[in-house]
Motif scaffolding. Structure first.
Motif, mmCIF file in Angstrom:
data_model
loop_
_atom_site.group_PDB
_atom_site.id
_atom_site.type_symbol
_atom_site.label_atom_id
_atom_site.label_comp_id
_atom_site.label_asym_id
_atom_site.label_seq_id
_atom_site.Cartn_x
_atom_site.Cartn_y
_atom_site.Cartn_z
ATOM 1 N N GLY A 73 0.837 -1.194 0.000
ATOM 2 C CA GLY A 73 0.000 0.000 0.000
ATOM 3 C C GLY A 73 0.873 1.244 0.000
ATOM 4 N N GLY A 74 0.337 2.326 -0.487
ATOM 5 C CA GLY A 74 1.026 3.613 -0.403
ATOM 6 C C GLY A 74 2.217 3.779 -1.311
ATOM 7 N N VAL A 75 2.262 3.035 -2.422
ATOM 8 C CA VAL A 75 3.402 3.152 -3.335
ATOM 9 C C VAL A 75 3.105 4.055 -4.541
ATOM 10 C CG1 VAL A 75 4.340 0.910 -2.667
ATOM 11 C CG2 VAL A 75 2.826 1.055 -4.657
ATOM 12 N N GLY A 76 1.857 4.498 -4.663
ATOM 13 C CA GLY A 76 1.518 5.393 -5.777
ATOM 14 C C GLY A 76 0.689 4.737 -6.878
ATOM 15 N N LYS A 77 0.097 3.591 -6.604
ATOM 16 C CA LYS A 77 -0.765 2.951 -7.614
ATOM 17 C C LYS A 77 -1.911 3.877 -8.028
ATOM 18 C CE LYS A 77 -1.734 -0.614 -4.973
ATOM 19 N NZ LYS A 77 -0.683 -0.463 -3.976
ATOM 20 N N THR A 78 -2.655 4.345 -7.029
ATOM 21 C CA THR A 78 -3.852 5.138 -7.328
ATOM 22 C C THR A 78 -3.485 6.470 -7.966
ATOM 23 O OG1 THR A 78 -5.038 4.078 -5.521
ATOM 24 C CG2 THR A 78 -5.892 6.193 -6.278
ATOM 25 N N THR A 79 -2.485 7.135 -7.396
ATOM 26 C CA THR A 79 -2.050 8.422 -7.935
ATOM 27 C C THR A 79 -1.642 8.270 -9.398
ATOM 28 O OG1 THR A 79 -1.270 8.961 -5.728
ATOM 29 C CG2 THR A 79 -0.468 10.345 -7.516
ATOM 30 N N THR A 80 -0.948 7.172 -9.691
ATOM 31 C CA THR A 80 -0.486 6.931 -11.058
ATOM 32 C C THR A 80 -1.658 6.539 -11.966
ATOM 33 O OG1 THR A 80 1.680 6.314 -10.209
ATOM 34 C CG2 THR A 80 1.149 5.586 -12.445
ATOM 35 N N ALA A 81 -2.563 5.690 -11.461
ATOM 36 C CA ALA A 81 -3.721 5.296 -12.280
ATOM 37 C C ALA A 81 -4.552 6.515 -12.666
ATOM 38 C CB ALA A 81 -4.581 4.284 -11.511
ATOM 39 N N GLN B 254 7.928 2.621 -4.823
ATOM 40 C CA GLN B 254 8.249 3.810 -4.045
ATOM 41 C C GLN B 254 9.753 3.841 -3.758
ATOM 42 O OE1 GLN B 254 6.302 3.660 -0.285
ATOM 43 N NE2 GLN B 254 6.683 5.802 0.207
ATOM 44 N N CYS B 255 10.354 5.029 -3.893
ATOM 45 C CA CYS B 255 11.781 5.178 -3.619
ATOM 46 C C CYS B 255 12.007 5.205 -2.115
ATOM 47 C CB CYS B 255 12.309 6.467 -4.243
ATOM 48 S SG CYS B 255 12.219 6.465 -6.024
ATOM 49 N N GLU B 256 11.873 4.051 -1.499
ATOM 50 C CA GLU B 256 12.009 3.952 -0.045
ATOM 51 C C GLU B 256 12.850 2.742 0.317
ATOM 52 O OE1 GLU B 256 11.437 5.504 2.627
ATOM 53 O OE2 GLU B 256 10.457 7.240 1.693
ATOM 54 N N TYR B 257 13.292 2.728 1.540
ATOM 55 C CA TYR B 257 13.979 1.575 2.098
ATOM 56 C C TYR B 257 13.110 0.332 1.927
ATOM 57 C CZ TYR B 257 16.520 -1.163 5.579
ATOM 58 O OH TYR B 257 17.239 -2.128 6.221
ATOM 59 N N GLY C 7 5.817 -1.705 -17.748
ATOM 60 C CA GLY C 7 6.916 -0.932 -17.209
ATOM 61 C C GLY C 7 6.855 -0.777 -15.703
ATOM 62 N N VAL C 8 7.977 -0.320 -15.179
ATOM 63 C CA VAL C 8 8.119 -0.062 -13.751
ATOM 64 C C VAL C 8 8.345 1.436 -13.587
ATOM 65 C CG1 VAL C 8 9.614 -0.447 -11.759
ATOM 66 C CG2 VAL C 8 9.107 -2.336 -13.329
ATOM 67 N N VAL C 9 7.550 2.060 -12.725
ATOM 68 C CA VAL C 9 7.722 3.503 -12.533
ATOM 69 C C VAL C 9 8.106 3.787 -11.082
ATOM 70 C CG1 VAL C 9 5.210 3.861 -12.224
ATOM 71 C CG2 VAL C 9 6.689 5.810 -12.773
ATOM 72 N N MET C 10 9.171 4.549 -10.928
ATOM 73 C CA MET C 10 9.646 4.919 -9.599
ATOM 74 C C MET C 10 8.857 6.141 -9.132
ATOM 75 S SD MET C 10 11.859 2.545 -9.286
ATOM 76 C CE MET C 10 12.253 3.023 -7.609
ATOM 77 N N THR C 11 8.309 6.053 -7.921
ATOM 78 C CA THR C 11 7.485 7.137 -7.388
ATOM 79 C C THR C 11 8.104 7.718 -6.115
ATOM 80 O OG1 THR C 11 6.177 5.678 -5.995
ATOM 81 C CG2 THR C 11 5.399 5.986 -8.244
ATOM 82 N N MET C 12 7.660 8.901 -5.765
ATOM 83 C CA MET C 12 8.067 9.575 -4.527
ATOM 84 C C MET C 12 9.584 9.712 -4.429
ATOM 85 S SD MET C 12 5.199 8.084 -1.950
ATOM 86 C CE MET C 12 3.807 7.186 -2.646
ATOM 87 N N TYR C 13 10.163 10.075 -5.546
ATOM 88 C CA TYR C 13 11.610 10.264 -5.617
ATOM 89 C C TYR C 13 11.990 11.587 -4.935
ATOM 90 C CZ TYR C 13 16.297 10.578 -7.579
ATOM 91 O OH TYR C 13 17.649 10.664 -7.736
ATOM 92 N N ASP C 14 12.921 11.497 -4.030
ATOM 93 C CA ASP C 14 13.386 12.683 -3.314
ATOM 94 C C ASP C 14 14.834 12.966 -3.709
ATOM 95 O OD1 ASP C 14 14.161 14.677 -1.594
ATOM 96 O OD2 ASP C 14 13.185 13.792 0.165
#
Ligand code: ADP
Ligand code: MG
Length: 266
Positions: free
Chosen positions: A12-20, A149-152, A180-187
């Protein structure tokens, strides 16, 4: 004949919905006819577009469980060229109810046979699990987009997702592919984000989208106004990133590029 695209990751919380939501909105801006299907009982895609999920009378539940035609359950033109098959609370029971249903993995695939003739693309927002709802999405889809998500521990759980996609491909839907694979929440300020992108790139050397979605509060705020990022802050980095991603998705789906694409300012 439309392409069916599932946004999947059991985290959860990786950006699926935001991206969809934002990729659907971008493809619609490019002049494509899009159906967005909210397959998450939380109904976040539904509310992100400003639709009150408590007021939704017919939803993806009625299609999956009651076998009603998609065309009779969807909300037409929530945006120009964008229709929505919403989710509401009844979908929460679907995961369990599906277990006893005939052809339980194929319910969505069968339901999309007619809409496929109508839309350029059908985008499915999956729930954060690998249960029967996500299996229905993967069985119905031609392609999967995996947001990470760009997280640990970003790669944790990824093997399980890949195994599920492989299993569905072997047993239920031979034509399924990873778009494809999309990287989200990149800081950009952290070394961690860059390191995670590097690690994921090694895992998926040929599948990475060039677009990287930045971590920005604008993307977290937009849904609370029921707006896409293009409506909420068209000049933001986030809007630019999702425009770029929309272009890549259109290209990989073979939906690029004609005159209407030129009207979309990046
Ligand atoms: P999922 O559908 O995978 O659970 P969401 O798209 O709902 O993930 O995103 C989880 C939360 O993070 C939401 O509150 C969303 O608004 C926020 N969010 C999504 N993408 C970003 C981003 N790039 N930067 C900041 N917040 C984001
Ligand atoms: Mg979601």
């Amino acid at each position: 004949m439309s392409r069916v695209l599932a946004l999947a990751n059991q985290k959860g919380g990786v950006g699926k919905t935001t991206t969809a939501v934002n990729v659907s909105a971008d493809l619609a801006r490019r002049g494509r006819r899009i159906l967005l299907i909210d397959l998450d009982p939380q109904g976040n895609a539904t509310s992100s577009l400003g639709v009150d999920k408590h007021g939704v009378e017919r939803s993806s539940y009625d299609v999956l469980i009651e076998g009603q035609p998609v065309v009779e359950c969807l909300l037409e033109a929530v945006r120009p060229r964008l229709d929505l098959l919403a989710a509401n609370a009844s979908l929460a029971g679907a995961e369990v109810e599906l277990v006893g249903v005939r052809n339980r993995e194929f319910r969505l695939r069968e339901a999309l046979a007619e809409p496929r003739a109508v839309y350029d693309a059908i985008v499915i927002d999956c729930p954060p699990s690998l249960g029967l709802l996500t299996v229905n999405a993967l069985t119905a889809a031609d392609e999967v987009i995996i947001p990470i998500q760009c997280e640990y521990l970003a790669l944790e759980g990824l093997m399980q997702l890949i195994n599920t996609i492989d299993l569905v491909k072997r047993r239920l839907n031979p034509s399924l592919d990873i778009l494809g694979v999309v990287m989200t929440m990149y800081d950009a300020r952290t070394r961690l984000s860059a390191q995670v992108v590097h690690d994921v790139q090694r895992f998926f050397p040929t599948r990475m989208f060039r677009s990287v979605i930045p971590r920005t509060v604008r993307l977290a705020e937009a849904p609370s106004f029921g707006q896409t990022i293009f409506e909420y802050d068209a000049a933001s980095r986030a809007a630019a990133a999702y425009t770029f991603l929309g272009g890549e998705v259109a290209a990989r789906l073979g939906l690029a590029s004609d005159e209407s694409d030129k009207e979309v300012g990046a």
